[in-house]
Design a protein around this motif. Sequence first.
Motif, PDB file in Angstrom:
ATOM      1  N   UNK B  72     -42.975  43.297  51.120  1.00 14.52           N
ATOM      2  CA  UNK B  72     -43.040  43.399  53.154  1.00 14.52           C
ATOM      3  C   UNK B  72     -44.082  43.169  54.239  1.00 14.52           C
ATOM      4  N   UNK B  73     -44.502  44.255  53.198  1.00 14.22           N
ATOM      5  CA  UNK B  73     -45.799  44.174  54.235  1.00 14.22           C
ATOM      6  C   UNK B  73     -46.672  42.807  54.931  1.00 14.22           C
ATOM      7  N   UNK B  74     -46.854  42.507  53.174  1.00 14.09           N
ATOM      8  CA  UNK B  74     -47.555  40.323  53.770  1.00 14.09           C
ATOM      9  C   UNK B  74     -46.704  39.248  55.009  1.00 14.09           C
ATOM     10  N   UNK B  75     -45.672  40.124  54.050  1.00 17.08           N
ATOM     11  CA  UNK B  75     -44.238  38.909  55.522  1.00 17.08           C
ATOM     12  C   UNK B  75     -44.610  39.560  56.424  1.00 17.08           C
ATOM     13  N   UNK B  76     -44.412  40.676  57.013  1.00 15.75           N
ATOM     14  CA  UNK B  76     -44.447  41.371  57.983  1.00 15.75           C
ATOM     15  C   UNK B  76     -46.261  40.694  59.018  1.00 15.75           C
ATOM     16  N   UNK B  77     -46.738  40.829  57.863  1.00 19.78           N
ATOM     17  CA  UNK B  77     -47.879  40.621  58.596  1.00 19.78           C
ATOM     18  C   UNK B  77     -48.511  39.234  58.799  1.00 19.78           C
ATOM     19  N   UNK B  78     -47.759  38.772  58.071  1.00 20.15           N
ATOM     20  CA  UNK B  78     -47.287  36.856  57.994  1.00 20.15           C
ATOM     21  C   UNK B  78     -46.963  36.894  59.633  1.00 20.15           C
ATOM     22  N   UNK B  79     -45.689  37.417  59.773  1.00 17.44           N
ATOM     23  CA  UNK B  79     -44.917  36.839  60.867  1.00 17.44           C
ATOM     24  C   UNK B  79     -46.042  37.789  62.195  1.00 17.44           C
ATOM     25  N   UNK B  80     -46.291  39.131  61.933  1.00 16.35           N
ATOM     26  CA  UNK B  80     -47.073  39.265  63.113  1.00 16.35           C
ATOM     27  C   UNK B  80     -48.751  38.604  63.391  1.00 16.35           C
ATOM     28  N   UNK B  81     -48.914  37.371  62.411  1.00 13.46           N
ATOM     29  CA  UNK B  81     -49.464  36.262  62.872  1.00 13.46           C
ATOM     30  C   UNK B  81     -48.689  35.044  63.464  1.00 13.46           C
ATOM     31  N   UNK B  82     -47.986  34.531  63.072  1.00  9.49           N
ATOM     32  CA  UNK B  82     -47.791  34.191  63.958  1.00  9.49           C
ATOM     33  C   UNK B  82     -47.245  34.105  65.293  1.00  9.49           C
ATOM     34  N   UNK B  83     -46.537  35.161  65.260  1.00  4.16           N
ATOM     35  CA  UNK B  83     -46.464  35.773  66.461  1.00  4.16           C
ATOM     36  C   UNK B  83     -47.248  36.214  68.068  1.00  4.16           C
ATOM     37  N   UNK B  84     -48.530  36.103  67.485  1.00  2.00           N
ATOM     38  CA  UNK B  84     -50.093  36.240  68.412  1.00  2.00           C
ATOM     39  C   UNK B  84     -49.566  35.265  69.709  1.00  2.00           C
ATOM     40  N   UNK B  85     -49.034  34.552  69.925  1.00  3.92           N
ATOM     41  CA  UNK B  85     -49.135  33.474  71.171  1.00  3.92           C
ATOM     42  C   UNK B  85     -48.132  34.645  71.808  1.00  3.92           C
ATOM     43  N   UNK B  86     -47.119  34.794  71.818  1.00  4.51           N
ATOM     44  CA  UNK B  86     -45.595  35.135  72.252  1.00  4.51           C
ATOM     45  C   UNK B  86     -46.382  36.258  72.864  1.00  4.51           C
ATOM     46  N   UNK B  87     -46.491  36.299  73.986  1.00  4.17           N
ATOM     47  CA  UNK B  87     -46.687  38.198  75.138  1.00  4.17           C
ATOM     48  C   UNK B  87     -45.632  39.311  75.139  1.00  4.17           C
ATOM     49  N   UNK B  88     -44.778  38.141  75.679  1.00  2.00           N
ATOM     50  CA  UNK B  88     -43.497  38.783  75.948  1.00  2.00           C
ATOM     51  C   UNK B  88     -43.016  39.546  75.556  1.00  2.00           C
ATOM     52  N   UNK B  89     -42.592  40.707  75.549  1.00  7.43           N
ATOM     53  CA  UNK B  89     -41.428  41.408  74.328  1.00  7.43           C
ATOM     54  C   UNK B  89     -40.350  40.904  73.573  1.00  7.43           C
ATOM     55  N   UNK B  90     -39.608  40.553  72.926  1.00 10.08           N
ATOM     56  CA  UNK B  90     -39.507  39.741  71.954  1.00 10.08           C
ATOM     57  C   UNK B  90     -37.930  40.196  71.898  1.00 10.08           C
TER      58      UNK B  90
ATOM     59  N   UNK C  93     -44.493  44.757  65.722  1.00  4.53           N
ATOM     60  CA  UNK C  93     -44.772  44.956  67.205  1.00  4.53           C
ATOM     61  C   UNK C  93     -43.532  43.915  68.541  1.00  4.53           C
ATOM     62  N   UNK C  94     -43.586  44.693  69.853  1.00  7.56           N
ATOM     63  CA  UNK C  94     -42.734  44.245  70.583  1.00  7.56           C
ATOM     64  C   UNK C  94     -42.555  43.050  70.826  1.00  7.56           C
ATOM     65  N   UNK C  95     -43.768  42.365  70.879  1.00  4.60           N
ATOM     66  CA  UNK C  95     -43.716  40.965  70.215  1.00  4.60           C
ATOM     67  C   UNK C  95     -42.958  39.931  69.363  1.00  4.60           C
ATOM     68  N   UNK C  96     -42.718  40.651  68.798  1.00  8.21           N
ATOM     69  CA  UNK C  96     -43.190  40.175  67.300  1.00  8.21           C
ATOM     70  C   UNK C  96     -40.715  40.260  67.076  1.00  8.21           C
ATOM     71  N   UNK C  97     -40.071  38.380  66.780  1.00  9.70           N
ATOM     72  CA  UNK C  97     -39.084  38.525  66.240  1.00  9.70           C
ATOM     73  C   UNK C  97     -38.578  37.917  64.869  1.00  9.70           C
ATOM     74  N   UNK C  98     -37.779  38.884  64.607  1.00 12.92           N
ATOM     75  CA  UNK C  98     -37.641  37.816  63.480  1.00 12.92           C
ATOM     76  C   UNK C  98     -36.948  37.071  62.825  1.00 12.92           C
ATOM     77  N   UNK C  99     -37.503  36.249  61.641  1.00 16.03           N
ATOM     78  CA  UNK C  99     -36.571  35.232  62.043  1.00 16.03           C
ATOM     79  C   UNK C  99     -35.090  34.825  61.584  1.00 16.03           C
ATOM     80  N   UNK C 100     -34.571  35.982  61.593  1.00 19.52           N
ATOM     81  CA  UNK C 100     -33.137  35.879  61.139  1.00 19.52           C
ATOM     82  C   UNK C 100     -32.691  35.928  62.609  1.00 19.52           C
ATOM     83  N   UNK C 101     -33.602  36.131  63.998  1.00 22.39           N
ATOM     84  CA  UNK C 101     -32.909  37.177  65.269  1.00 22.39           C
ATOM     85  C   UNK C 101     -33.606  35.517  66.152  1.00 22.39           C
ATOM     86  N   UNK C 102     -34.155  34.509  65.678  1.00 24.94           N
ATOM     87  CA  UNK C 102     -34.667  32.951  65.584  1.00 24.94           C
ATOM     88  C   UNK C 102     -33.617  33.054  67.315  1.00 24.94           C
ATOM     89  N   UNK C 103     -32.279  32.885  67.257  1.00 25.37           N
ATOM     90  CA  UNK C 103     -31.153  32.315  67.483  1.00 25.37           C
ATOM     91  C   UNK C 103     -31.367  32.684  69.093  1.00 25.37           C
TER      92      UNK C 103
END
Lengths: 47, 156, 200
Positions: B72-90, C93-103
């Motif tokens: 889970x930590x590894x996949x979360x690290x990857x997701x954080x890396x991918x979301x780097x460009x995203x500035x807005x709160x998701x 982190x607040x800017x991260x959206x989980x894959x299942x929520x991409x929709x």
Amino acid sequence: QDYLQTSQAEVLSSKPNYQQILDEQGEVLSFMQLVLEELQQAVKLLQ
Amino acid sequence: SRGQLFDTVVNTVLEKLVAAGSYERFASCYRCFYKLQPEMTRSIYEEFIFQLQASIKEEIQEVKKEGKLELLFDSLDKLVEEAKEQQEPAWRPSGTPEEDASSAMVPYLLKHQSYLRRVLKEKEKDNKQLAEAVLAGRGRIKELQQQIQARREAWE
Amino acid sequence: SVNPMAYEAQFFGFSPQTCVLRVYIAFQDYLFDMMLVVESVILKKLDAFPDSKLSPLQIRKCTEKFFAFMKEHFNKLFSNLEKVLLQLVLNIPPNLLLPEDKVHQQYPYSREQFQALQDEVQELQRQYRAEASAGQALRAELEEQKVVQAELEKILQWFAGLESICREHGTSNVKESFTFLTQNSKKLQDVLKDVEKKRK
């Protein structure tokens, strides 16, 4: 009721009464029967 | 990475805990026994520290295994890396599950919508052809009726 | 905690607080267990010194003293550990959206928009069903037309048959033949009358 909102509503709502058409033909046939009977009578008479 | 950070902070706490529980501290708490048997006190302390560290580490491994934390930590690290460009709160769940679930339905509904539009168009096209055939059939029947009518009138 | 960290729980499958608690319990339980082991080992060693005058109660007090110190120190250490774990390791982190929520990112539909989409899909379904039943009705009419057409053609054939019989017997036009026949009969009658008169 369903048909009235379909693309062919007009066609569907103007469906002729086929039974009536067939009934009318029955009338034609009984008319012809009459004619032929009369004809037969007349020809018999002439004969 | 999250995995390393997790291990580091846990091990740090363990080291500091062991450092705080020094032999001097241990001997001063067990002074009466220490006076009687200082060497034994030393070996009991060392065994205690060894066992304490080993069992806590083992238990932490168990927690990591049970929670699949490495993965889970590894996949979360990857997701954080991918979301780097995203500035807005998701987006976050609104707290009303049925609302969130319904908007998760959107892609399926959109797919269903375009499918229904397509098949409806096909069906309307089919029906148009059917209607033309029906109208032609009605015309044919009208023609036959007129022919019969003409015959009837001729005889009349 | 104030922040239930529900989104993290969605990702990890357990709440971060639970994970931190498990770590806390791991430390606390083993510290406690080990203290009991230390105490039982010391008591056992004391059996070899019967005149040591050391009572189990005294040893128990020593154990409690050392355990209390360790526990207090551990709690101080742990509050930092908890902060680090919750803020840096087990957090999303607040800017991260989980894959299942991409929709939700692709289709940020409001409740009204979603309702409108649902309504339209239902309307399309209704229309499709109506079109399908209209198609069935049209097919059924085509079948009916076949029967009616066959009947009407049969009648026309009958007429054609009648007329061809007349033609075969030389009366292609029944009316003329009939008139001709009537005139002939009349002539015959006249001739007959004539003959009668002459005979008288």
